[in-house]
Design an enzyme around this catalytic site. Structure first.
Site, PDB file in Angstrom:
ATOM      1  CB  SER A 132      -5.486 -11.503   3.243  1.00 59.18           C
ATOM      2  OG  SER A 132      -6.548 -11.764   4.143  1.00 59.18           O
ATOM      3  CE1 TYR A 145      -9.219  -9.322  -0.048  1.00 64.34           C
ATOM      4  CE2 TYR A 145      -9.097 -10.970   1.688  1.00 64.34           C
ATOM      5  CZ  TYR A 145      -8.765  -9.716   1.188  1.00 64.34           C
ATOM      6  OH  TYR A 145      -7.965  -8.870   1.930  1.00 64.34           O
TER       7      TYR A 145
HETATM    8  N1  LIG Z   1      -8.986  -4.651   6.435  1.00 72.45           N
HETATM    9  C1  LIG Z   1      -8.737  -5.940   6.597  1.00 72.45           C
HETATM   10  O1  LIG Z   1      -9.307  -6.620   7.454  1.00 72.45           O
HETATM   11  C2  LIG Z   1      -7.687  -6.602   5.734  1.00 72.45           C
HETATM   12  C3  LIG Z   1      -7.229  -7.873   6.126  1.00 72.45           C
HETATM   13  C4  LIG Z   1      -6.255  -8.510   5.358  1.00 72.45           C
HETATM   14  C5  LIG Z   1      -5.751  -7.887   4.236  1.00 72.45           C
HETATM   15  N2  LIG Z   1      -6.230  -6.669   3.863  1.00 72.45           N
HETATM   16  C6  LIG Z   1      -5.663  -6.071   2.660  1.00 72.45           C
HETATM   17  O2  LIG Z   1      -5.080  -4.835   3.004  1.00 72.45           O
HETATM   18  C7  LIG Z   1      -5.110  -3.963   1.877  1.00 72.45           C
HETATM   19  C8  LIG Z   1      -5.723  -2.635   2.276  1.00 72.45           C
HETATM   20  O3  LIG Z   1      -7.046  -2.880   2.727  1.00 72.45           O
HETATM   21  P1  LIG Z   1      -7.851  -1.831   3.603  1.00 72.45           P
HETATM   22  O4  LIG Z   1      -8.611  -2.592   4.611  1.00 72.45           O
HETATM   23  O5  LIG Z   1      -6.960  -0.747   4.046  1.00 72.45           O
HETATM   24  O6  LIG Z   1      -8.903  -1.323   2.516  1.00 72.45           O
HETATM   25  P2  LIG Z   1      -9.456   0.126   2.179  1.00 72.45           P
HETATM   26  O7  LIG Z   1     -10.650  -0.109   1.325  1.00 72.45           O
HETATM   27  O8  LIG Z   1      -9.588   0.956   3.410  1.00 72.45           O
HETATM   28  O9  LIG Z   1      -8.276   0.764   1.306  1.00 72.45           O
HETATM   29  C9  LIG Z   1      -7.950   0.267   0.040  1.00 72.45           C
HETATM   30  C10 LIG Z   1      -7.328   1.387  -0.768  1.00 72.45           C
HETATM   31  O10 LIG Z   1      -6.965   0.838  -2.056  1.00 72.45           O
HETATM   32  C11 LIG Z   1      -7.414   1.733  -3.062  1.00 72.45           C
HETATM   33  N3  LIG Z   1      -7.693   0.982  -4.284  1.00 72.45           N
HETATM   34  C12 LIG Z   1      -8.678   0.078  -4.494  1.00 72.45           C
HETATM   35  N4  LIG Z   1      -8.641  -0.348  -5.766  1.00 72.45           N
HETATM   36  C13 LIG Z   1      -7.600   0.295  -6.357  1.00 72.45           C
HETATM   37  C14 LIG Z   1      -7.064   0.278  -7.667  1.00 72.45           C
HETATM   38  N5  LIG Z   1      -7.603  -0.469  -8.632  1.00 72.45           N
HETATM   39  N6  LIG Z   1      -5.997   1.065  -7.929  1.00 72.45           N
HETATM   40  C15 LIG Z   1      -5.457   1.867  -6.963  1.00 72.45           C
HETATM   41  N7  LIG Z   1      -5.924   1.917  -5.708  1.00 72.45           N
HETATM   42  C16 LIG Z   1      -6.990   1.143  -5.421  1.00 72.45           C
HETATM   43  C17 LIG Z   1      -8.679   2.363  -2.497  1.00 72.45           C
HETATM   44  O11 LIG Z   1      -8.997   3.596  -3.169  1.00 72.45           O
HETATM   45  C18 LIG Z   1      -8.289   2.551  -1.037  1.00 72.45           C
HETATM   46  O12 LIG Z   1      -7.641   3.779  -0.819  1.00 72.45           O
HETATM   47  C19 LIG Z   1      -5.863  -4.714   0.785  1.00 72.45           C
HETATM   48  O13 LIG Z   1      -4.942  -5.355  -0.075  1.00 72.45           O
HETATM   49  C20 LIG Z   1      -6.658  -5.737   1.579  1.00 72.45           C
HETATM   50  O14 LIG Z   1      -6.991  -6.864   0.792  1.00 72.45           O
HETATM   51  C21 LIG Z   1      -7.173  -6.004   4.590  1.00 72.45           C
END
Ligand SMILES: NC(=O)c1ccc[n+]([C@@H]2O[C@H](COP(=O)([O-])OP(=O)(O)OC[C@H]3O[C@@H](n4cnc5c(N)ncnc54)[C@H](O)[C@@H]3O)[C@@H](O)[C@H]2O)c1
Length: 248
Positions: A132, A145
Site C-alpha cells: 500500500s 496498517y
Molecule cells: N482499497 C484500498 O484503498 C487499498 C489501498 C491500498 C492497499 N489495499 C490493499 O489491497 C488489498 C485488498 O483490499 P480491498 O480494498 O480489495 O479490500 P476488501 O475488503 O474489498 O477485500 C479484502 C478481501 O480479503 C478477504 N480477507 C480478509 N481477511 C482475510 C483472512 N484473514 N483470510 C482470507 N481472506 C481474508 C476478505 O474476505 C475480502 O474478500 C488489501 O491487502 C488492502 O490492504 C487496499
C-alpha cells in the site's frame, strides 16, 4: 506480448474489491484462477474461479488450501492480496487487539503465503504481494496498517533474495486509495486522495490491474524484489490542490 494465458494463478482475498477485480481480469486474460478467502462470494462463483475457504493467518487452513489448489499441477503466480484495515486512534489510547488483528492478516497472512507459495510454485513462477502507499505515507492515527504494509515490502525483498535461484520473482504492488468495500467514495481516504494525488481522484479497481498483469507476465522476467506504486502520484509530492490551500 504480456500474456498470462494458461498460467495458474492463486489469489488471496479474491472475494471482494481488488482481489475480485484481479480474478475477473486474469480469467479474461486466459489464466486459470483459484482463490483463497474467508468467505465465498456470488460474484466470484459467477466469474468462474475455484475458491478454497481459509483464514490466511491460520497456518493449518492455509496449508490445506494451497495443497488443494496445487493438486493437479503446481502454481505459476501467487498474489498475496488479502488484507484488512481497522479504525485506530492515538498510541496513548491504543487497543493492542487492533494491532494483533491487522498483523494477523496483513503480516502473518503474507508471511505464510510466502511459505506455501515457495512450496507450491513452479520454478520460474512469480509472487505479487499487495502492499500500500500507506507503507510510505503514514497518517497520524493509522499506525498498525502502515506498519503491516511496511512489513509486506520488507518480506517482498527478502523472499526475492531467497527464491531468485529458482527463477521465482517476488514483487509488490502498492496502491493508493482504491474504491472498494474497504474504501468508499465518500470515505476520508477517497476525499483526501482528491486533494493529495496528482490525478486528483482515488483509483478504480481497473486502474490498478495493469501493474499486476505486467508483473505476472514473462516479459517482466528480470524484475524482482521491487514495488510498483499505483497511487495516482500521491507519493510524488506536494500537489497544486494542497499548495493552493496552504497558501490561500
Ligand atoms: N482499497 C484500498 O484503498 C487499498 C489501498 C491500498 C492497499 N489495499 C490493499 O489491497 C488489498 C485488498 O483490499 P480491498 O480494498 O480489495 O479490500 P476488501 O475488503 O474489498 O477485500 C479484502 C478481501 O480479503 C478477504 N480477507 C480478509 N481477511 C482475510 C483472512 N484473514 N483470510 C482470507 N481472506 C481474508 C476478505 O474476505 C475480502 O474478500 C488489501 O491487502 C488492502 O490492504 C487496499
Amino acid at each position: 506480448m504480456f500474456s498470462v494465458k494458461n498460467k495458474k494463478v492463486l489469489i488471496t482475498g479474491g472475494s471482494s474489491g481488488i482481489g475480485l477485480a484481479l480474478v475477473k481480469h486474469f480469467i479474461a486474460a486466459g489464466a486459470e484462477v483459484m482463490v483463497i478467502d474467508l468467505q465465498p462470494s456470488v460474484e466470484l462463483a459467477e466469474a468462474g474461479a475455484e475458491i478454497f475457504v481459509a483464514d490466511v493467518g491460520n497456518e493449518t487452513e492455509l496449508a490445506e488450501a494451497f495443497q488443494k489448489a496445487a493438486t493437479d499441477r503446481k502454481l505459476d503466480v501467487v498474489i498475496n492480496n488479502a488484507g484488512i484495515a481497522l479504525p485506530e486512534g492515538r498510541y496513548e489510547d491504543a487497543d493492542l487487539a487492533n494491532l494483533d488483528k491487522v498483523l494477523h492478516v496483513n503480516v502473518r497472512g503474507v508471511y505464510l503465503g510466502l511459505k506455501y507459495a515457495s512450496r507450491y510454485l513452479n520454478d520460474g513462477g512469480c509472487i505479487i504481494n499487495t502492499a500500500s502507499a500507506a507503507a510510505h505515507i503514514t497518517f497520524p492515527e493509522y499506525s498498525s496498517y502502515s506498519v503491516s504494509k511496511g512489513g509486506v515490502l520488507a518480506m517482498t525483498r527478502t523472499a526475492a533474495l531467497q527464491l531468485g535461484r529458482r527463477g521465482i520473482r517476488v514483487n509488490a504492488v502498492s496502491p493508493g486509495t482504491v474504491l472498494t468495500p474497504m474504501e468508499s467514495i465518500d470515505g476520508p481516504e477517497a476525499r483526501i486522495s482528491a486533494q493529495a494525488t496528482a490525478l486528483e481522484r482515488p483509483a478504480r479497481v481497473e486502474d490498478i490491474m495493469g501493474a499486476y498483469h505486467f508483473l505476472a507476465a514473462d516479459e517482466s522476467s528480470y524484475i524482482t524484489g521491487t514495488e510498483i506504486r499505483v497511487d495516482g502520484g500521491w507519493i510524488a509530492g506536494m500537489t497544486y490542490n494542497l499548495m493552493d490551500k496552504a497558501l490561500a
